[in-house]
Design a protein around this motif. Structure first.
Motif, PDB file in Angstrom:
ATOM      1  N   MET A   1      -7.360   1.716  -5.483  1.00 12.44           N
ATOM      2  CA  MET A   1      -6.458   0.965  -6.372  1.00 12.44           C
ATOM      3  C   MET A   1      -6.044  -0.358  -5.741  1.00 12.44           C
TER       4      MET A   1
ATOM      5  N   LEU B   1       1.981   1.996  -3.440  1.00 11.91           N
ATOM      6  CA  LEU B   1       0.926   2.664  -4.203  1.00 11.91           C
ATOM      7  C   LEU B   1       0.875   4.148  -3.858  1.00 11.91           C
ATOM      8  N   LEU B   2       1.017   4.466  -2.589  1.00 11.05           N
ATOM      9  CA  LEU B   2       1.028   5.868  -2.176  1.00 11.05           C
ATOM     10  C   LEU B   2       2.242   6.601  -2.740  1.00 11.05           C
TER      11      LEU B   2
ATOM     12  N   THR C   1      -7.536   7.322  -3.276  1.00  9.54           N
ATOM     13  CA  THR C   1      -7.175   6.707  -4.560  1.00  9.54           C
ATOM     14  C   THR C   1      -6.326   5.459  -4.343  1.00  9.54           C
ATOM     15  N   SER C   2      -5.366   5.531  -3.430  1.00  7.86           N
ATOM     16  CA  SER C   2      -4.500   4.370  -3.180  1.00  7.86           C
ATOM     17  C   SER C   2      -5.292   3.206  -2.604  1.00  7.86           C
TER      18      SER C   2
ATOM     19  N   SER D   1      -2.625  13.954   1.130  1.00  7.97           N
ATOM     20  CA  SER D   1      -3.863  14.404   0.506  1.00  7.97           C
ATOM     21  C   SER D   1      -4.937  13.341   0.696  1.00  7.97           C
TER      22      SER D   1
ATOM     23  N   VAL E   1       3.714   6.325  -5.527  1.00  5.36           N
ATOM     24  CA  VAL E   1       3.498   6.723  -6.914  1.00  5.36           C
ATOM     25  C   VAL E   1       2.682   8.015  -6.966  1.00  5.36           C
ATOM     26  N   LEU E   2       1.809   8.201  -5.980  1.00  5.31           N
ATOM     27  CA  LEU E   2       0.891   9.332  -5.998  1.00  5.31           C
ATOM     28  C   LEU E   2       1.432  10.576  -5.293  1.00  5.31           C
ATOM     29  N   GLY E   3       2.379  10.407  -4.387  1.00  5.85           N
ATOM     30  CA  GLY E   3       2.885  11.573  -3.647  1.00  5.85           C
ATOM     31  C   GLY E   3       3.662  11.148  -2.417  1.00  5.85           C
TER      32      GLY E   3
ATOM     33  N   HIS F   1      -7.460  12.856  -1.134  1.00  2.32           N
ATOM     34  CA  HIS F   1      -7.718  12.280  -2.449  1.00  2.32           C
ATOM     35  C   HIS F   1      -6.710  11.180  -2.767  1.00  2.32           C
ATOM     36  N   LEU F   2      -5.431  11.425  -2.461  1.00  2.00           N
ATOM     37  CA  LEU F   2      -4.403  10.419  -2.757  1.00  2.00           C
ATOM     38  C   LEU F   2      -4.567   9.185  -1.887  1.00  2.00           C
TER      39      LEU F   2
ATOM     40  N   TRP G   1       0.832  -1.197   0.000  1.00  2.00           N
ATOM     41  CA  TRP G   1       0.000   0.000   0.000  1.00  2.00           C
ATOM     42  C   TRP G   1       0.874   1.258   0.000  1.00  2.00           C
TER      43      TRP G   1
END
Length: 166
Positions: free
Chosen positions: A133, A75-76, A129-130, A123, A78-80, A125-126, A72
């Motif tokens: 996903m 995954l985070l 999203t993670s 965030s 990649v997003l920030g 949102h992030l 997990w």
């Protein structure tokens, strides 16, 4: 503006009532089950049990939770920005326990994980999203394994629904 506040309050009150109802139903079912339990036989079984059989599943569970938190966290990443591995594992354990202890349905641990991290620097949102996903990847992996397992079963047994398919 006040109407929105009262509507939000009513919505939260409804959700709280729903959770309270689930807790009460769960407690009632547990009460009935514990009343029917033969405590003497359960005591005999527990005292004669080989507790070393509990070590492998506990080790597997610890490795699983750490691996899932690491996955997990990737995954985070990649997003920030990401929490530390320790914080990721801590949040995963807390959300897993609360998901078991509090009857919130299948998404309970995800909701708890989101709630724990929404106050962090990440965030919202992030984080959401993670989690979505990760859930989608898990569903996809489960589907692939089910198809592969079904294919192997048909190949090994050669029977599907009582009729020979090979």
């Amino acid at each position: 503006m006040m109407e929105g506040s009262s509507a939000d309050g009513a919505l939260l009150g409804g959700k709280r009532a729903k959770v309270l109802l689930r807790v009460l139903v769960s407690a009632g079912v547990l009460y009935i089950l514990f009343r029917q339990l033969d405590w003497q036989q359960a005591s005999k079984i527990l005292t004669s049990a080989n507790l070393s059989w509990l070590i492998p599943p506990v080790v597997v569970m610890v490795i699983d939770r750490c691996w899932m938190a690491w996955k997990w966290r990737m995954l985070l990443a990649v997003l920030g920005p990401v929490p530390s591995l320790y914080d990721s594992i801590r949040v995963y354990y807390v959300s897993s326990f609360q998901g078991i202890a509090i009857p919130l349905g299948g998404l309970g641990p995800d909701i708890v994980r989101y709630a724990h991290l929404r106050s962090s620097d990440l965030s919202r949102h992030l984080v959401a999203t993670s989690i979505v996903m990760e859930r989608a990847i898990g569903i996809l992996a489960t589907g692939i394994l089910a198809v592969l397992g079904g294919g192997i079963l048909v190949q090994k047994v050669g029977v599907l629904g009582g009729a020979n398919v090979l």
